[in-house]
Design a protein around this motif. Sequence first.
Motif, short mmCIF file in Angstrom:
data_model
loop_
_atom_site.label_atom_id
_atom_site.label_comp_id
_atom_site.label_asym_id
_atom_site.label_seq_id
_atom_site.Cartn_x
_atom_site.Cartn_y
_atom_site.Cartn_z
N THR A 69 0.86 -1.18 0.00
CA THR A 69 0.00 0.00 0.00
C THR A 69 0.90 1.24 0.00
OG1 THR A 69 -0.07 0.12 2.40
CG2 THR A 69 -1.80 -1.20 1.30
N VAL A 70 0.30 2.40 -0.19
CA VAL A 70 1.07 3.64 -0.19
C VAL A 70 1.76 3.83 1.16
CG1 VAL A 70 0.91 6.16 -0.34
CG2 VAL A 70 -0.34 4.73 -1.98
N ALA A 71 1.05 3.56 2.25
CA ALA A 71 1.65 3.72 3.58
C ALA A 71 2.83 2.76 3.77
CB ALA A 71 0.62 3.49 4.67
N ASP A 72 2.67 1.51 3.32
CA ASP A 72 3.77 0.54 3.43
C ASP A 72 4.97 0.97 2.58
OD1 ASP A 72 2.25 -1.03 5.13
OD2 ASP A 72 1.53 -2.33 3.51
N LEU A 73 4.69 1.52 1.42
CA LEU A 73 5.77 1.99 0.54
C LEU A 73 6.54 3.14 1.18
CD1 LEU A 73 7.30 2.18 -2.19
CD2 LEU A 73 5.59 3.89 -2.80
N VAL A 74 5.81 4.12 1.73
CA VAL A 74 6.48 5.27 2.36
C VAL A 74 7.32 4.78 3.54
CG1 VAL A 74 6.16 7.47 3.55
CG2 VAL A 74 4.77 6.94 1.55
N GLN A 75 6.79 3.83 4.32
CA GLN A 75 7.56 3.27 5.43
C GLN A 75 8.81 2.57 4.91
OE1 GLN A 75 6.77 3.59 8.94
NE2 GLN A 75 8.95 3.12 8.80
N GLU A 76 8.67 1.80 3.84
CA GLU A 76 9.83 1.11 3.25
C GLU A 76 10.86 2.12 2.75
OE1 GLU A 76 10.85 -2.37 -0.03
OE2 GLU A 76 8.83 -1.54 0.03
N HIS A 77 10.38 3.21 2.14
CA HIS A 77 11.28 4.26 1.66
C HIS A 77 12.05 4.86 2.84
CE1 HIS A 77 12.79 7.78 -0.44
NE2 HIS A 77 12.25 8.52 0.50
N ILE A 78 11.35 5.16 3.93
CA ILE A 78 12.01 5.73 5.12
C ILE A 78 13.05 4.75 5.66
CG2 ILE A 78 11.65 6.43 7.52
CD1 ILE A 78 8.87 7.50 6.59
N ASP A 79 12.70 3.47 5.69
CA ASP A 79 13.62 2.45 6.21
C ASP A 79 14.85 2.27 5.32
OD1 ASP A 79 11.84 2.07 8.28
OD2 ASP A 79 10.92 0.28 7.40
N LEU A 80 14.73 2.55 4.02
CA LEU A 80 15.84 2.36 3.10
C LEU A 80 16.79 3.56 3.01
CD1 LEU A 80 14.09 0.56 0.11
CD2 LEU A 80 15.72 -0.42 1.73
N LEU A 81 16.43 4.67 3.66
CA LEU A 81 17.31 5.85 3.59
C LEU A 81 18.66 5.52 4.20
CD1 LEU A 81 14.82 8.68 4.59
CD2 LEU A 81 15.74 8.20 2.33
N VAL A 82 19.72 5.90 3.49
CA VAL A 82 21.06 5.54 3.93
C VAL A 82 21.62 6.53 4.95
CG1 VAL A 82 23.43 5.13 3.18
CG2 VAL A 82 21.54 4.35 1.78
N ARG A 83 21.57 7.82 4.63
CA ARG A 83 22.15 8.82 5.54
C ARG A 83 21.18 9.98 5.75
NH1 ARG A 83 28.06 10.12 3.37
NH2 ARG A 83 26.74 11.37 2.05
N PRO A 84 20.07 9.75 6.44
CA PRO A 84 19.16 10.88 6.67
C PRO A 84 19.77 11.86 7.66
CG PRO A 84 18.42 8.97 7.87
CD PRO A 84 19.59 8.53 7.03
N SER A 85 19.42 13.13 7.53
CA SER A 85 19.93 14.13 8.46
C SER A 85 19.24 13.94 9.82
CB SER A 85 19.68 15.53 7.92
OG SER A 85 18.29 15.75 7.80
#
Length: 186
Positions: A69-85
């Motif tokens: 779902t869109v929510a699951d995708l956004v969560q996956e995107h957040i989890d895949l961030l390598v070097r967030p500020s």
Amino acid sequence: MASIVPRQRWDGTTAFSVRWRDPKTRRQHRVTLRSEKETSSLARYLNDNGQIPAHALPDARTGNPSVPTVADLVQEHIDLLVRPSLGAIGTYQRILDLHIRETIGTIPVDAFGYRDTMQWLKHLNAKGAAPKSIHNMHGLLSAAMNTALLLGYVSRNPCRGVPLPTIERADDQCQVPHPRRVQSPP
């Protein structure tokens, strides 16, 4: 054939990526995982299943390819961030929880389109969200859709090309010119 590529991160640790080519589109894909064990497991899975990732395999219950779902995708995107500020993860999580999950979060990613994006933006505007906040929320969703594109969930980003509200800047406001100094005649 899937291959494992180790690479040095900025902090000196080693990350492991799995690279493979989609058999249908011939596009190359890459996923970076936390450990060498996870990457070798994914590479083995891809090689055993014809280079088709798990999310594209038919779901045993429905026979349709399973997509998040869109929510699951956004969560996956957040989890895949390598070097967030610093603080970025918390900000992204709040946007997901407050503005995405309950409104558009239940829509399957492959069914989410331009019309859904526009209705969501209108909803945010009607709730009184500031134009800059709408830009930030749209930016997170668009980045997540780019991740969906890279992971093969969608064929295009439905957030690309949508009109966003104009952001007024403080220096854009009309400034009253200073009155000229009138010099007395000599």
